[in-house]
Design an enzyme around this catalytic site. Sequence first.
Site, PDB file in Angstrom:
ATOM      1  N   HIS A 136       0.818  -1.226   0.000  1.00 33.17           N
ATOM      2  CA  HIS A 136       0.000   0.000   0.000  1.00 33.17           C
ATOM      3  C   HIS A 136       0.852   1.277   0.000  1.00 33.17           C
ATOM      4  O   HIS A 136       0.320   2.364  -0.247  1.00 33.17           O
ATOM      5  CB  HIS A 136      -0.917   0.039   1.228  1.00 33.17           C
ATOM      6  CG  HIS A 136      -1.992  -1.000   1.221  1.00 33.17           C
ATOM      7  ND1 HIS A 136      -2.858  -1.162   0.161  1.00 33.17           N
ATOM      8  CD2 HIS A 136      -2.346  -1.940   2.132  1.00 33.17           C
ATOM      9  CE1 HIS A 136      -3.699  -2.156   0.430  1.00 33.17           C
ATOM     10  NE2 HIS A 136      -3.402  -2.652   1.609  1.00 33.17           N
ATOM     11  N   ASP A 172      -2.912 -10.426  -2.537  1.00 34.81           N
ATOM     12  CA  ASP A 172      -3.446  -9.940  -1.259  1.00 34.81           C
ATOM     13  C   ASP A 172      -4.909  -9.543  -1.473  1.00 34.81           C
ATOM     14  O   ASP A 172      -5.295  -9.114  -2.560  1.00 34.81           O
ATOM     15  CB  ASP A 172      -2.629  -8.724  -0.810  1.00 34.81           C
ATOM     16  CG  ASP A 172      -2.958  -8.259   0.603  1.00 34.81           C
ATOM     17  OD1 ASP A 172      -2.211  -8.619   1.526  1.00 34.81           O
ATOM     18  OD2 ASP A 172      -3.964  -7.535   0.765  1.00 34.81           O
ATOM     19  N   HIS A 174      -6.443  -7.066  -0.506  1.00 33.61           N
ATOM     20  CA  HIS A 174      -6.557  -5.628  -0.768  1.00 33.61           C
ATOM     21  C   HIS A 174      -5.806  -5.270  -2.051  1.00 33.61           C
ATOM     22  O   HIS A 174      -4.799  -5.893  -2.380  1.00 33.61           O
ATOM     23  CB  HIS A 174      -5.968  -4.826   0.400  1.00 33.61           C
ATOM     24  CG  HIS A 174      -6.590  -5.132   1.728  1.00 33.61           C
ATOM     25  ND1 HIS A 174      -6.051  -6.064   2.604  1.00 33.61           N
ATOM     26  CD2 HIS A 174      -7.715  -4.657   2.318  1.00 33.61           C
ATOM     27  CE1 HIS A 174      -6.824  -6.129   3.694  1.00 33.61           C
ATOM     28  NE2 HIS A 174      -7.845  -5.296   3.537  1.00 33.61           N
ATOM     29  N   ASP A 259      -4.689 -12.617   3.269  1.00 35.50           N
ATOM     30  CA  ASP A 259      -5.923 -12.163   3.903  1.00 35.50           C
ATOM     31  C   ASP A 259      -7.170 -12.434   3.055  1.00 35.50           C
ATOM     32  O   ASP A 259      -8.267 -12.040   3.438  1.00 35.50           O
ATOM     33  CB  ASP A 259      -5.824 -10.680   4.306  1.00 35.50           C
ATOM     34  CG  ASP A 259      -5.075  -9.842   3.299  1.00 35.50           C
ATOM     35  OD1 ASP A 259      -4.811 -10.319   2.182  1.00 35.50           O
ATOM     36  OD2 ASP A 259      -4.742  -8.676   3.628  1.00 35.50           O
TER      37      ASP A 259
HETATM   38 ZN   LIG Z   1      -4.156  -7.027   2.632  1.00 39.81          ZN
END
Ligand SMILES: [Zn+2]
Length: 343
Positions: A136, A172, A174, A259
């Site tokens: 991120h 991931d 996200h 995740d």
């Molecule tokens: Zn994540």
Amino acid sequence: MTTRPPSRQLGRERTALFRSLTFREHDTGSHPENAGRLVAIDTALERLDLLGGRPDIPFSAAPDDVLARVHDPRYIAGLREFSAQGGGWLDADTPVSPRSVDIAALAAGAGVAAVDAALDGRARRGFVLARPPGHHATPSRGMGFCLFNTVAVAAAHALDYGLDRVLIVDWDVHHGNGTQDAFYETDQVLFCSIHQWPLYPGTGAASERGNCRGAGYTMNVPLSPGADDNAYMEVFDQVILPAANAFQPQMVLISAGFDAHANDPLGSMQVTERGFGGLARRVVQIAENHADGRVVAFLEGGYDPMALAASVVATLAALDGEGASLFDALRSGDGETETRHDE
Ligand SMILES: [Zn+2]
């Protein structure tokens, strides 16, 4: 039981692990991204006797000029200043302890060392088991638990070495917004992200495909909550794999967050450890077909300790060229391994 042809002894070249107790010292308190994640992974690796017999590649913190291949020098300096003054919260999600910035630089340095080892043949495969995670972090801003973008720094290092085409697969749950930002306008990095939608950080629409020379070199596959192993495999085989084969990467990197696991408290997907193993085997095959087997995985998210550990073991088994037997052993608790290759 099947045997592989002697010309391609996938399982005989073991993956280098990039680990350090220092990564546990990024102190985040009771945050979901805490040192217990690495404790769970280490415990599983020890229990299954997966730590020995691997290439031992030393690494050290990435210096600022290496970080600056991705990050704005003003961001790096500001972050160091913030940390030196005792740290705090970079944003509502992202804690910085006094040592966190040095540890994030060590994580980036591990990625750089993994790339070097893959390129010079000491270890064509690596798994960077570091924290904090990185995907991120944008060139100018840390966010979402991330300070420096480890996988992006590694990719930039491979380009600096002279490679022309680096593939980053980000599974991931996200969207890897920081990695996307870092390479949005280049055709030297193909960035492919599969992620839950909608979810933090809100980017990663399929319409985000890159700009300028990078047009077409960012590929986002947002999936609805509840996507399972089959949904992920289908996306991989029908979308990612054709793009990766056309790109012909010389190095393959994985933003390996776990995740999207069914048990994860932050995501709402239904992927199992077996699913992550299947994804990893597919990525390894891309590396075998195009990149002389060079592939480095980077730990990103994953917040249920047991699910995380099992998923790391499954991914490592795939990198090592093993089938699904290792994490079956983890599940049954007997620690025994078979030589079965189921895929
Ligand atoms: Zn994540």
